[in-house]
Design a protein around this motif. Sequence first.
Motif, PDB file in Angstrom:
ATOM      1  N   SER A   1     105.140  -1.623 107.741  1.00  0.00           N
ATOM      2  CA  SER A   1     105.633  -0.406 107.379  1.00  0.00           C
ATOM      3  C   SER A   1     104.377   0.646 107.641  1.00  0.00           C
ATOM      4  N   GLU A   2     104.867   1.829 107.430  1.00  0.00           N
ATOM      5  CA  GLU A   2     103.591   2.930 107.571  1.00  0.00           C
ATOM      6  C   GLU A   2     102.661   2.591 106.206  1.00  0.00           C
ATOM      7  N   LEU A   3     103.391   2.506 105.136  1.00  0.00           N
ATOM      8  CA  LEU A   3     102.656   2.480 103.831  1.00  0.00           C
ATOM      9  C   LEU A   3     101.852   1.333 103.816  1.00  0.00           C
TER      10      LEU A   3
ATOM     11  N   ILE B   1      97.698   0.627 103.541  1.00  0.00           N
ATOM     12  CA  ILE B   1      97.193   0.004 102.351  1.00  0.00           C
ATOM     13  C   ILE B   1      96.087  -1.035 102.972  1.00  0.00           C
ATOM     14  N   ILE B   2      96.613  -1.852 104.154  1.00  0.00           N
ATOM     15  CA  ILE B   2      95.811  -2.750 104.629  1.00  0.00           C
ATOM     16  C   ILE B   2      94.428  -1.986 105.053  1.00  0.00           C
ATOM     17  N   SER B   3      94.649  -0.890 105.685  1.00  0.00           N
ATOM     18  CA  SER B   3      93.431  -0.027 106.187  1.00  0.00           C
ATOM     19  C   SER B   3      92.310   0.158 105.301  1.00  0.00           C
ATOM     20  N   HIS B   4      92.688   0.073 104.045  1.00  0.00           N
ATOM     21  CA  HIS B   4      91.738   0.200 102.882  1.00  0.00           C
ATOM     22  C   HIS B   4      91.029  -1.059 102.215  1.00  0.00           C
TER      23      HIS B   4
ATOM     24  N   TYR C   1     105.424 -16.684 103.123  1.00  0.00           N
ATOM     25  CA  TYR C   1     105.656 -15.201 102.961  1.00  0.00           C
ATOM     26  C   TYR C   1     104.329 -14.551 103.703  1.00  0.00           C
ATOM     27  N   PHE C   2     103.648 -15.407 104.546  1.00  0.00           N
ATOM     28  CA  PHE C   2     102.493 -14.939 105.241  1.00  0.00           C
ATOM     29  C   PHE C   2     102.615 -13.759 106.126  1.00  0.00           C
ATOM     30  N   ASN C   3     103.771 -13.306 106.327  1.00  0.00           N
ATOM     31  CA  ASN C   3     104.376 -11.977 106.951  1.00  0.00           C
ATOM     32  C   ASN C   3     104.266 -10.834 106.098  1.00  0.00           C
ATOM     33  N   ARG C   4     103.890 -10.978 104.836  1.00  0.00           N
ATOM     34  CA  ARG C   4     103.948 -10.062 104.000  1.00  0.00           C
ATOM     35  C   ARG C   4     102.634  -9.750 103.311  1.00  0.00           C
ATOM     36  N   PRO C   5     102.146  -8.660 103.044  1.00  0.00           N
ATOM     37  CA  PRO C   5     100.830  -8.251 102.642  1.00  0.00           C
ATOM     38  C   PRO C   5     100.831  -8.481 100.991  1.00  0.00           C
TER      39      PRO C   5
END
Length: 361
Positions: A238-240, A244-247, A294-298
Amino acid sequence: MAISVVSLFSGGGGLDLGFKKAGFDIKWAIDNNKNAVSTYKKNIGNHIVCADINTIDLESIPHADVVIGGPPCQSFSLAGKRDVEDERGQLVWRYIQIIKQVDPKAFVFENVTGILSAKNAKGEKVVELLKSAFIEIGYSISTKVVNAADYGIPQKRKRVIIVGLKDGYSFQFPTETHCEDGTGLKRYVSVEEALGDLPLAVEDEKGVTEYLVEAQSEYQGKMRCEGKITEHFIPQMSELDKYIISHVKPGGNYMDVPADVNSARIRRLQRDGGHTTCYGRLKPDEPSYTINTYFNRPNVGCNIHYSEDRLITVREALRLQSFPDSYELVSSSKQGKHLIVGNAVPPILAEIIAEKLKNYI
């Protein structure tokens, strides 16, 4: 003559791949997950049955020198009650019934570390009941909590291994070959050593691509195959999640995310703490944490790529589990693939245990 094996709760065949590589002959296998069975057939052989292990005719299982596999962990809250109606609660005792029927010279039982603290309704420790049941049918038992990273797998994955041997022999587990700082042993295989040669992940969900550089580590050389790589596609986010990941920095987690993020869960985690691998990014110079289903979820574990702003691909998860790049997944759904990968025993670890077991058989 090859040592014969019966495989239970086989999944996609992580244990089986290791035993096969060590020269064992897998005669028969069983699992009730259609995707796992299809994947097993693609990579290992057609000797697997897709069926409920509780209803299979025990007489139909061939005799073998070794039985491998461990029941799913859901069973352990009820495992001590041998008359439970819940089928999952019966799986561990069904396993013992099959050992008794097949009468192997040895068995290898793998499970989550939670089995060590699990108790039944009477407060009895499940693992002690299990050991007693194995001893009762003629096996000497050796138990160890094994960390895959100690054997050259780029993943801190701890699992309980129980090995049973007939005729009074006591199994000695293989000596560790790796450690965190490399003192006296090889240094742990890091995430970058495991994944650094893979090309950029692709958008196409088949994830087919090819190597662009030579192997840059011994581990990468072990993993590589002839031809193209599969399952190396960018997971949907998702965009959210992208924000989150970018930080999150390498080795970091939700604490790196700006406090004004539009996520009540992250704000709660930042306030209360805990779940330190949640929204975690892999560190390039260390092994990964446990690869789960669930490694497809952050938000479930440390699944963010160490240098790119994305989650790890299915191929990268397979690499961290020590599956070779030639291994292909066959599944009707993405989650089916994640279940196969996250539930598997790392094949390299299985091979090391199999090689040691040869000495006793």
